[in-house]
Motif scaffolding. Sequence first.
Motif, PDB file in Angstrom:
ATOM      1  N   LEU A 110       7.106 -11.526  -4.312  1.00 14.84           N
ATOM      2  CA  LEU A 110       7.845 -12.581  -4.993  1.00 14.84           C
ATOM      3  C   LEU A 110       7.616 -12.574  -6.498  1.00 14.84           C
ATOM      4  N   SER A 111       6.420 -12.113  -6.921  1.00 17.04           N
ATOM      5  CA  SER A 111       6.126 -12.088  -8.351  1.00 17.04           C
ATOM      6  C   SER A 111       7.079 -11.147  -9.090  1.00 17.04           C
ATOM      7  N   TYR A 112       7.497 -10.058  -8.436  1.00 14.42           N
ATOM      8  CA  TYR A 112       8.442  -9.125  -9.055  1.00 14.42           C
ATOM      9  C   TYR A 112       9.771  -9.831  -9.323  1.00 14.42           C
ATOM     10  N   LEU A 113      10.260 -10.557  -8.318  1.00 16.21           N
ATOM     11  CA  LEU A 113      11.514 -11.299  -8.471  1.00 16.21           C
ATOM     12  C   LEU A 113      11.387 -12.364  -9.557  1.00 16.21           C
ATOM     13  N   LEU A 114      10.261 -13.052  -9.598  1.00 20.20           N
ATOM     14  CA  LEU A 114      10.055 -14.112 -10.578  1.00 20.20           C
ATOM     15  C   LEU A 114      10.045 -13.552 -12.003  1.00 20.20           C
ATOM     16  N   VAL A 115       9.293 -12.456 -12.204  1.00 20.36           N
ATOM     17  CA  VAL A 115       9.152 -11.903 -13.552  1.00 20.36           C
ATOM     18  C   VAL A 115      10.476 -11.326 -14.047  1.00 20.36           C
ATOM     19  N   TRP A 116      11.065 -10.413 -13.270  1.00 20.63           N
ATOM     20  CA  TRP A 116      12.265  -9.734 -13.765  1.00 20.63           C
ATOM     21  C   TRP A 116      13.505 -10.617 -13.676  1.00 20.63           C
ATOM     22  N   GLY A 117      13.556 -11.488 -12.670  1.00 21.22           N
ATOM     23  CA  GLY A 117      14.652 -12.441 -12.611  1.00 21.22           C
ATOM     24  C   GLY A 117      14.600 -13.422 -13.767  1.00 21.22           C
ATOM     25  N   GLY A 118      13.391 -13.898 -14.082  1.00 22.26           N
ATOM     26  CA  GLY A 118      13.234 -14.809 -15.217  1.00 22.26           C
ATOM     27  C   GLY A 118      13.572 -14.141 -16.540  1.00 22.26           C
ATOM     28  N   LEU A 119      13.103 -12.900 -16.728  1.00 20.82           N
ATOM     29  CA  LEU A 119      13.394 -12.183 -17.973  1.00 20.82           C
ATOM     30  C   LEU A 119      14.890 -11.892 -18.119  1.00 20.82           C
ATOM     31  N   LEU A 120      15.543 -11.566 -17.004  1.00 21.05           N
ATOM     32  CA  LEU A 120      16.973 -11.290 -17.087  1.00 21.05           C
ATOM     33  C   LEU A 120      17.760 -12.566 -17.407  1.00 21.05           C
ATOM     34  N   SER A 121      17.372 -13.686 -16.818  1.00 23.60           N
ATOM     35  CA  SER A 121      18.051 -14.949 -17.126  1.00 23.60           C
ATOM     36  C   SER A 121      17.896 -15.306 -18.600  1.00 23.60           C
TER      37      SER A 121
END
Length: 431
Positions: free
Chosen positions: A103-114
Amino acid sequence: MRTRDATLVIYALPAFPLAALALPLFVIVPTFYSEVMGLPVAAVGGVLFAIRLIDAGSDPIFGWLADRWDGVGGRRRGFFLASIPLTASAAFMLFWPPQTIGLSYLLVWGGLLSLGFTWSSLPYTAWGAELSNDYAERTRIAAFREGATLIGTLSAISLPFAVGTAATNSADGLKAAAVLVAVFLPLTGLMAFVFVPEPVNRSTREFGLMQSLVFMSKNRPFLRLIAAFLLNGFANAIPATLFLYFVSERLGAPEWRGPFLLLYFACAVLGVPLAVNAARRWSKHKAWSGAMLVTCPIFAVSGFLGDGDLVAFGAICVCTGLLLGFDLVLPPSMQADVIDNDTAVSGSQRSGMYFAAWALATKLSLATAVGVTFPMLSLLGFDPARSSPDALKGLSMLYAWAPIVPKLAAIGLMWGFPIDRVAQRELIGRI
């Protein structure tokens, strides 16, 4: 003064990869990370909700920074170009993850992309709003950009069908989107930076974040426009949220979901020049109000459709798709006009802040639509696996008729809008 078509084409090019990024980010990623990557559904939902909160909070910050940037290339071109490495790299990492992630991968890269998407979008749209101070020319500029946005959206819809197999097209489609964004966003962004001029900064004063918000709150034409935009956005988001259910369950044609989406957005591309011509013949607010008014009875017909009514629904997609071009082109062109109203009063041209408010309204309308429609579906007894005839009728009513009330309210706000061609010319003279 009329901007050269070649300049507008180059300005519009980055809208293509930005749109091809947006659809997977908001539509495909949630399902992909739960179904394909095997992360828990509830946990994915919680992570994406946290990302949305961070994203919403970043809009006013990036809008304010976009107006205060004083680096190489100017406050619009330079700030936009500076965002591209983050946006492109985060899109690649989120859309093409390694085989084993948490989940940390989704949080980091999803947050950075947003964050990157917000950073890229705000100076880019503000740039377009300031390229011309002519009432009609602003509509042409918005039309070029939104046309490219629609083509990017069509590409993003088509990618899963163009690559992979039925079992793997979600993963392969996201990988294709990753490559598209990683290659074309830097390329088109650099082309725009080099060949499209930096707009003239007409500010004579600068304000802090809170002072800027105070002036915005006193700009009545802006408040009226953004209220209408929010209402119409909410009206459009209801059927968008329920579209897949309606085609699959009410029409009984899940295999037609992709083709109907393609048809709808393809017709929206054709609707863009119709919106430009209508605004030139009448005015932006009357053309937009007329389009919303025509949409209501056309869309209401879908509430009477049932199993197998594919031709009728296809015709509705064609008509409402053409009218979508008005929703996409005319409001952002009018947004540039209400910014003139603020600049004439305050002496500060803060397009970044205004388009930040615009982006926040868009996100709010989408979130509100989801928050309203899904509980309503539950109350109506709708269940995709086993819905009763009454529940399917409830789905039809919600899909077709619920959007009419907010659309009519938006028309009421916009019909007598105070900034027309003459009023906007007077504002430019004051500035």
